[in-house]
Design a protein around this motif. Sequence first.
Motif, PDB file in Angstrom:
ATOM      1  N   TYR A 166     -14.158  16.408   6.996  1.00  0.00           N
ATOM      2  CA  TYR A 166     -13.297  15.268   6.646  1.00  0.00           C
ATOM      3  C   TYR A 166     -11.838  15.571   6.970  1.00  0.00           C
ATOM      4  CZ  TYR A 166     -11.169  11.531   3.923  1.00  0.00           C
ATOM      5  OH  TYR A 166     -10.446  10.438   3.533  1.00  0.00           O
ATOM      6  N   SER A 167     -11.168  14.642   7.632  1.00  0.00           N
ATOM      7  CA  SER A 167      -9.741  14.826   7.934  1.00  0.00           C
ATOM      8  C   SER A 167      -8.940  13.637   7.438  1.00  0.00           C
ATOM      9  CB  SER A 167      -9.527  14.992   9.440  1.00  0.00           C
ATOM     10  OG  SER A 167      -9.827  13.806  10.138  1.00  0.00           O
ATOM     11  N   LEU A 168      -7.737  13.919   6.962  1.00  0.00           N
ATOM     12  CA  LEU A 168      -6.835  12.885   6.451  1.00  0.00           C
ATOM     13  C   LEU A 168      -5.440  13.223   6.962  1.00  0.00           C
ATOM     14  CD1 LEU A 168      -7.179  10.445   4.490  1.00  0.00           C
ATOM     15  CD2 LEU A 168      -6.309  11.914   2.690  1.00  0.00           C
ATOM     16  N   THR A 169      -4.865  12.321   7.754  1.00  0.00           N
ATOM     17  CA  THR A 169      -3.562  12.591   8.356  1.00  0.00           C
ATOM     18  C   THR A 169      -2.622  11.413   8.166  1.00  0.00           C
ATOM     19  OG1 THR A 169      -4.315  11.745  10.500  1.00  0.00           O
ATOM     20  CG2 THR A 169      -4.530  14.109  10.121  1.00  0.00           C
ATOM     21  N   THR A 170      -1.342  11.723   8.180  1.00  0.00           N
ATOM     22  CA  THR A 170      -0.312  10.674   8.131  1.00  0.00           C
ATOM     23  C   THR A 170       0.121  10.368   9.555  1.00  0.00           C
ATOM     24  OG1 THR A 170       0.465  11.346   5.962  1.00  0.00           O
ATOM     25  CG2 THR A 170       1.984  10.059   7.307  1.00  0.00           C
ATOM     26  N   SER A 171       0.230   9.078   9.860  1.00  0.00           N
ATOM     27  CA  SER A 171       0.577   8.689  11.226  1.00  0.00           C
ATOM     28  C   SER A 171       1.608   7.574  11.217  1.00  0.00           C
ATOM     29  CB  SER A 171      -0.672   8.217  11.980  1.00  0.00           C
ATOM     30  OG  SER A 171      -0.322   7.692  13.248  1.00  0.00           O
ATOM     31  N   SER A 172       2.543   7.687  12.158  1.00  0.00           N
ATOM     32  CA  SER A 172       3.510   6.598  12.369  1.00  0.00           C
ATOM     33  C   SER A 172       3.290   5.960  13.739  1.00  0.00           C
ATOM     34  CB  SER A 172       4.946   7.133  12.257  1.00  0.00           C
ATOM     35  OG  SER A 172       5.153   8.183  13.198  1.00  0.00           O
ATOM     36  N   ASN A 173       2.220   6.388  14.393  1.00  0.00           N
ATOM     37  CA  ASN A 173       1.918   5.887  15.740  1.00  0.00           C
ATOM     38  C   ASN A 173       1.107   4.597  15.675  1.00  0.00           C
ATOM     39  OD1 ASN A 173       1.857   5.856  18.535  1.00  0.00           O
ATOM     40  ND2 ASN A 173       0.003   7.123  18.644  1.00  0.00           N
ATOM     41  N   ILE A 174       1.551   3.692  14.843  1.00  0.00           N
ATOM     42  CA  ILE A 174       0.897   2.399  14.653  1.00  0.00           C
ATOM     43  C   ILE A 174       1.971   1.318  14.773  1.00  0.00           C
ATOM     44  CG2 ILE A 174      -0.405   0.943  13.042  1.00  0.00           C
ATOM     45  CD1 ILE A 174      -2.043   3.261  13.920  1.00  0.00           C
ATOM     46  N   ASN A 175       1.616   0.198  15.384  1.00  0.00           N
ATOM     47  CA  ASN A 175       2.581  -0.888  15.530  1.00  0.00           C
ATOM     48  C   ASN A 175       3.174  -1.276  14.173  1.00  0.00           C
ATOM     49  OD1 ASN A 175       3.104  -4.030  15.490  1.00  0.00           O
ATOM     50  ND2 ASN A 175       3.305  -3.385  17.621  1.00  0.00           N
ATOM     51  N   GLN A 176       4.480  -1.413  14.122  1.00  0.00           N
ATOM     52  CA  GLN A 176       5.172  -1.677  12.861  1.00  0.00           C
ATOM     53  C   GLN A 176       4.695  -2.970  12.204  1.00  0.00           C
ATOM     54  OE1 GLN A 176       7.198   0.385  11.376  1.00  0.00           O
ATOM     55  NE2 GLN A 176       7.699  -0.927   9.638  1.00  0.00           N
ATOM     56  N   ASP A 177       4.496  -4.006  13.006  1.00  0.00           N
ATOM     57  CA  ASP A 177       4.012  -5.274  12.443  1.00  0.00           C
ATOM     58  C   ASP A 177       2.642  -5.112  11.813  1.00  0.00           C
ATOM     59  OD1 ASP A 177       6.268  -6.649  13.123  1.00  0.00           O
ATOM     60  OD2 ASP A 177       5.450  -7.524  14.959  1.00  0.00           O
ATOM     61  N   ASP A 178       1.810  -4.265  12.413  1.00  0.00           N
ATOM     62  CA  ASP A 178       0.464  -4.057  11.885  1.00  0.00           C
ATOM     63  C   ASP A 178       0.504  -3.293  10.564  1.00  0.00           C
ATOM     64  OD1 ASP A 178      -0.370  -5.359  14.129  1.00  0.00           O
ATOM     65  OD2 ASP A 178      -1.023  -3.563  15.198  1.00  0.00           O
ATOM     66  N   ILE A 179       1.433  -2.314  10.462  1.00  0.00           N
ATOM     67  CA  ILE A 179       1.598  -1.603   9.199  1.00  0.00           C
ATOM     68  C   ILE A 179       2.061  -2.560   8.101  1.00  0.00           C
ATOM     69  CG2 ILE A 179       2.929   0.167   7.982  1.00  0.00           C
ATOM     70  CD1 ILE A 179       3.081   1.742  10.569  1.00  0.00           C
ATOM     71  N   LEU A 180       3.035  -3.396   8.424  1.00  0.00           N
ATOM     72  CA  LEU A 180       3.560  -4.351   7.438  1.00  0.00           C
ATOM     73  C   LEU A 180       2.483  -5.326   6.998  1.00  0.00           C
ATOM     74  CD1 LEU A 180       7.086  -5.093   8.969  1.00  0.00           C
ATOM     75  CD2 LEU A 180       6.542  -3.707   6.946  1.00  0.00           C
ATOM     76  N   TYR A 181       1.643  -5.776   7.961  1.00  0.00           N
ATOM     77  CA  TYR A 181       0.575  -6.704   7.575  1.00  0.00           C
ATOM     78  C   TYR A 181      -0.470  -5.995   6.724  1.00  0.00           C
ATOM     79  CZ  TYR A 181      -2.994 -10.210   7.470  1.00  0.00           C
ATOM     80  OH  TYR A 181      -3.907 -11.112   7.001  1.00  0.00           O
ATOM     81  N   LEU A 182      -0.809  -4.754   7.081  1.00  0.00           N
ATOM     82  CA  LEU A 182      -1.759  -3.976   6.292  1.00  0.00           C
ATOM     83  C   LEU A 182      -1.283  -3.861   4.851  1.00  0.00           C
ATOM     84  CD1 LEU A 182      -4.285  -1.922   6.398  1.00  0.00           C
ATOM     85  CD2 LEU A 182      -2.540  -0.168   6.576  1.00  0.00           C
ATOM     86  N   ASN A 183      -0.016  -3.515   4.672  1.00  0.00           N
ATOM     87  CA  ASN A 183       0.547  -3.372   3.328  1.00  0.00           C
ATOM     88  C   ASN A 183       0.588  -4.708   2.592  1.00  0.00           C
ATOM     89  OD1 ASN A 183       0.895  -0.693   3.883  1.00  0.00           O
ATOM     90  ND2 ASN A 183       3.129  -0.772   4.103  1.00  0.00           N
ATOM     91  N   TYR A 184       0.962  -5.758   3.317  1.00  0.00           N
ATOM     92  CA  TYR A 184       1.018  -7.100   2.713  1.00  0.00           C
ATOM     93  C   TYR A 184      -0.351  -7.514   2.189  1.00  0.00           C
ATOM     94  CZ  TYR A 184       0.549 -12.180   2.764  1.00  0.00           C
ATOM     95  OH  TYR A 184       0.223 -13.482   2.446  1.00  0.00           O
TER      96      TYR A 184
END
Length: 557
Positions: A166-184
């Motif tokens: 099992y692996s768990l990593t932090t990534s910022s290599n995701i489109n910013q709009d997609d991160i904001l929608y995920l959080n929303y």
Amino acid sequence: MASVSRNKINWIHIHHFRKLKDIRIDIGERITVIAGHNGIGKSTILGLIANGSELKGYQSYFDKIFQSQFQEIFHLDINNDYSTDKEKKYSVLLSYEYNNSSLYKKCNVSKHGDRLKIVPRNAKEDGVLIREIIADVRADAKVPIPTLYIGMSRVIPIGESDKNLYSLTTSSNINQDDILYLNYAYKQIIGDERLTDDKVTKQNLKHSTKRSIGPEFVDYPYQSVSLGQDSLSSILTAIISFKKLKREMGEQYKGGILVIDEIDACLHPSAQERLIRVIDEVAKKFDLQIICTSHSLTVIKEIMGRKIQTGQNPADGKLYYNVIYLQNTMDPKVMRDPNYKKIKNDMFLRFTDFYDSKQQVKIYLEDKEAQFFFDSIIKSITDKINLDGIRIDRISANISCDTLLKLPSKDTYFKSVIIITDGDVKRRSSYNRIITKNENIVALPGDKSPEEIIHAYLEELVNNPDHAFWMDNQEFLHSQLVRDNMLREINSQLENASDKKRREWYKIWFQEHQNIFDKTKIISYWMRDNEDDVTDFVFQFNIALDYMRSHYLQYDY
């Protein structure tokens, strides 16, 4: 160049696959729920649907193309699932709309070396194979519609997983709009959390399909999330994958298919309600067909409510939402005319007949004139309204339409009753908006109050002495009597009267002559001459009745 309409799947007809025989499922354009007891074949149906379409050349946030292989999700057994005997051979037919063409794919289990596969092949609507390209789709190719399958591996507990796998990593290599929608979307469903807006958490469990993108929490690590939160992350990963795909494809994007097994898994009922609201928005925004299984009465209730509102509208002939309930685990069949009560009884293995006593629904009307008008209409349309399991209790509220319309927003009790206003509310757009928003509110036919309708109709009748009304009621009255007595009286009183005084005079006039209106059955004649208005009322009233069944009556037993 002609525009290309949305690509979609219309239905699946399982002629024979394992214990499923002659099962047809019509798939809504937005959300379809398949329900039934454990082991009845729901997940198998999802796998067959997901196996028929794919889109290569684009990566989802699951680090794979938009594709699902049946044999990767479910085991195909050489002894039980494969046969050369035509009578025993599995056969499934899928219907699509693709690039403005009707396209059918027939699926059989075929042997490829030591492996079994289900290959969708071009066919006619009757299942006869066609060995040629149709709408640019090869004879043995899947339909090029992006498809993602979200299975139950998403709820494998993180804490019980092998740390070496099992692996768990932090990534910022995701489109910013997609991160904001995920959080929303996450906050909409689970509730307010402090989330990081520029990073996400990526998880991957080797030798399984468990991988997803989840929020980056400020107050605790992702390893601490509940199974419900973890499950939700997989669903949201699929959603932002389609968001990403639509952005990348631009005008070439023509919709997609998202298949979710046990959509309610590990989620609280209130979170389930909010999840349905979110995926409904997503289905519309990204032209997604979301097909899921569920054991949740909450999910079923939510989708049935939406189906009542939009899916049965004869004006457009479209199915936006659908609930399919499978009965009898040994020999599965689709429940006919499912409703919440029938489904709940089957889920709890109750004998339906013992629980089918009529339940009371209160109907609030503006005044006695409205009640007379409503009762007269109901007598003539008993064969067109669905009062199955319902006993209506009419209440003359003696309050203004303005107050009556605002009651549901002031007290939730008034969402559990049907409110029927006079037809004159249709003249004001603000009132129409309230009626549109509340499925339990219906306006009487016509665009006037009942008294005004009768008054105006009598004016028409006296100018039409050959009308059947006069012949059928000649023992009671004739046109000259009506013109020189009833009409002259009310016309004189209304002349130069204020709005308030007009209402008072109308009520007095109506009460004086109500006995005549009743004996002559004048409303039934008005209905024949105003069929369109009555048809619209019948449709809206049935929606209100079904809304009561799916949202409130289930709590009475």
